[in-house]
Design a protein around this motif. Structure first.
Motif, short mmCIF file in Angstrom:
data_model
loop_
_atom_site.label_atom_id
_atom_site.label_comp_id
_atom_site.label_asym_id
_atom_site.label_seq_id
_atom_site.Cartn_x
_atom_site.Cartn_y
_atom_site.Cartn_z
N ASP A 23 0.84 -1.21 0.00
CA ASP A 23 0.00 0.00 0.00
C ASP A 23 0.87 1.26 0.00
OD1 ASP A 23 -2.31 -1.52 -0.01
OD2 ASP A 23 -2.71 -1.26 2.13
N ALA A 24 1.92 1.27 0.80
CA ALA A 24 2.82 2.42 0.84
C ALA A 24 3.47 2.64 -0.52
CB ALA A 24 3.87 2.23 1.93
N ALA A 25 3.91 1.56 -1.15
CA ALA A 25 4.53 1.68 -2.48
C ALA A 25 3.53 2.21 -3.50
CB ALA A 25 5.08 0.32 -2.92
N LEU A 26 2.29 1.74 -3.43
CA LEU A 26 1.26 2.22 -4.36
C LEU A 26 1.02 3.72 -4.19
CD1 LEU A 26 -1.34 -0.68 -4.14
CD2 LEU A 26 -0.01 -0.02 -6.16
N ILE A 27 0.98 4.19 -2.96
CA ILE A 27 0.78 5.62 -2.71
C ILE A 27 1.93 6.43 -3.30
CG2 ILE A 27 0.71 7.40 -0.89
CD1 ILE A 27 -1.94 5.82 -1.33
N HIS A 28 3.15 5.96 -3.11
CA HIS A 28 4.31 6.67 -3.67
C HIS A 28 4.29 6.64 -5.19
CE1 HIS A 28 6.45 7.73 0.00
NE2 HIS A 28 6.00 6.59 0.49
N MET A 29 3.88 5.53 -5.77
CA MET A 29 3.78 5.43 -7.23
C MET A 29 2.70 6.36 -7.77
SD MET A 29 6.07 3.22 -8.35
CE MET A 29 5.45 2.70 -9.92
N LEU A 30 1.56 6.42 -7.09
CA LEU A 30 0.50 7.34 -7.52
C LEU A 30 0.97 8.79 -7.43
CD1 LEU A 30 -2.72 5.73 -6.03
CD2 LEU A 30 -2.24 6.17 -8.45
N ALA A 31 1.68 9.12 -6.36
CA ALA A 31 2.19 10.49 -6.23
C ALA A 31 3.13 10.82 -7.38
CB ALA A 31 2.91 10.65 -4.89
N GLU A 32 3.99 9.89 -7.74
CA GLU A 32 4.91 10.10 -8.86
C GLU A 32 4.13 10.24 -10.17
OE1 GLU A 32 8.82 10.47 -10.51
OE2 GLU A 32 8.00 10.68 -8.51
N ARG A 33 3.11 9.41 -10.35
CA ARG A 33 2.27 9.49 -11.55
C ARG A 33 1.62 10.86 -11.65
NH1 ARG A 33 -2.29 8.90 -14.35
NH2 ARG A 33 -2.46 7.23 -15.88
N PHE A 34 1.10 11.37 -10.54
CA PHE A 34 0.43 12.67 -10.56
C PHE A 34 1.42 13.82 -10.78
CE2 PHE A 34 -3.31 10.44 -9.05
CZ PHE A 34 -4.30 11.10 -9.74
N ARG A 35 2.67 13.65 -10.37
CA ARG A 35 3.67 14.68 -10.67
C ARG A 35 3.86 14.79 -12.19
NH1 ARG A 35 5.51 13.41 -5.53
NH2 ARG A 35 6.72 11.57 -6.05
N PHE A 36 3.86 13.65 -12.87
CA PHE A 36 4.00 13.68 -14.33
C PHE A 36 2.74 14.18 -15.01
CE2 PHE A 36 7.56 10.77 -13.50
CZ PHE A 36 8.54 11.40 -14.26
N THR A 37 1.57 13.79 -14.51
CA THR A 37 0.35 14.29 -15.15
C THR A 37 0.19 15.79 -14.92
OG1 THR A 37 -1.08 13.66 -13.28
CG2 THR A 37 -0.83 12.05 -15.08
N GLN A 38 0.76 16.30 -13.83
CA GLN A 38 0.77 17.75 -13.60
C GLN A 38 1.56 18.43 -14.72
OE1 GLN A 38 -0.81 19.31 -11.17
NE2 GLN A 38 0.10 21.32 -11.10
N GLN A 39 2.69 17.84 -15.08
CA GLN A 39 3.50 18.38 -16.18
C GLN A 39 2.71 18.36 -17.49
OE1 GLN A 39 7.42 16.59 -16.48
NE2 GLN A 39 7.57 16.49 -14.24
N VAL A 40 1.98 17.27 -17.71
CA VAL A 40 1.14 17.16 -18.91
C VAL A 40 0.09 18.26 -18.90
CG1 VAL A 40 -0.59 15.72 -20.08
CG2 VAL A 40 1.53 14.68 -19.25
N GLY A 41 -0.54 18.48 -17.75
CA GLY A 41 -1.57 19.51 -17.64
C GLY A 41 -1.03 20.90 -17.96
N LEU A 42 0.16 21.19 -17.45
CA LEU A 42 0.79 22.48 -17.74
C LEU A 42 1.09 22.63 -19.23
CD1 LEU A 42 3.18 22.67 -14.67
CD2 LEU A 42 1.21 24.16 -15.11
N LEU A 43 1.61 21.58 -19.82
CA LEU A 43 1.90 21.60 -21.25
C LEU A 43 0.63 21.78 -22.08
CD1 LEU A 43 4.17 21.24 -23.38
CD2 LEU A 43 3.65 18.79 -23.33
#
Length: 103
Positions: A23-43
């Motif tokens: 569960d902890a690993a999944l949370i960290h992976m989701l956080a990383e995924r959302f950091r990249f989708t944030q970049q996509v949103g800005l672009l």
């Protein structure tokens, strides 16, 4: 408590610890995924692209359903999870575009 009664509880605790680690690993992976989708949103906002991309979403659903089958995970569950995440990502992209965070 007798040793034979304690053994199942010890095993349960060990298994639950592994679940907690996953569960902890999944949370960290989701956080990383959302950091990249944030970049996509800005672009997308910067270039006036729409927040959603239905063609990509369809391709991703097909890919994730196939991966789920290979992993012996219910493909319908994988699709529901993806749709949930994508809805949140689109919401973030809409907020970015509306707030003028493209500069």
């Amino acid at each position: 408590m007798a040793l034979e009664e304690r053994a199942p509880l010890d095993e349960l605790a060990r298994i639950r610890k592994s679940i907690d680690n996953i569960d902890a690993a999944l949370i960290h992976m989701l956080a990383e995924r959302f950091r990249f989708t944030q970049q996509v949103g800005l672009l997308k906002a910067r270039h006036h692209l729409p927040p959603s991309d239905p063609d990509r979403e369809r391709l991703q659903i097909a890919r994730l359903r196939a991966l789920a089958e290979e992993a012996q995970l219910d493909p319908a569950f994988a699709e529901k999870w993806f749709n949930f995440v994508v809805a949140e990502v689109i919401h973030h992209h809409e907020q970015i575009a509306a707030n003028g965070e493209s500069e």
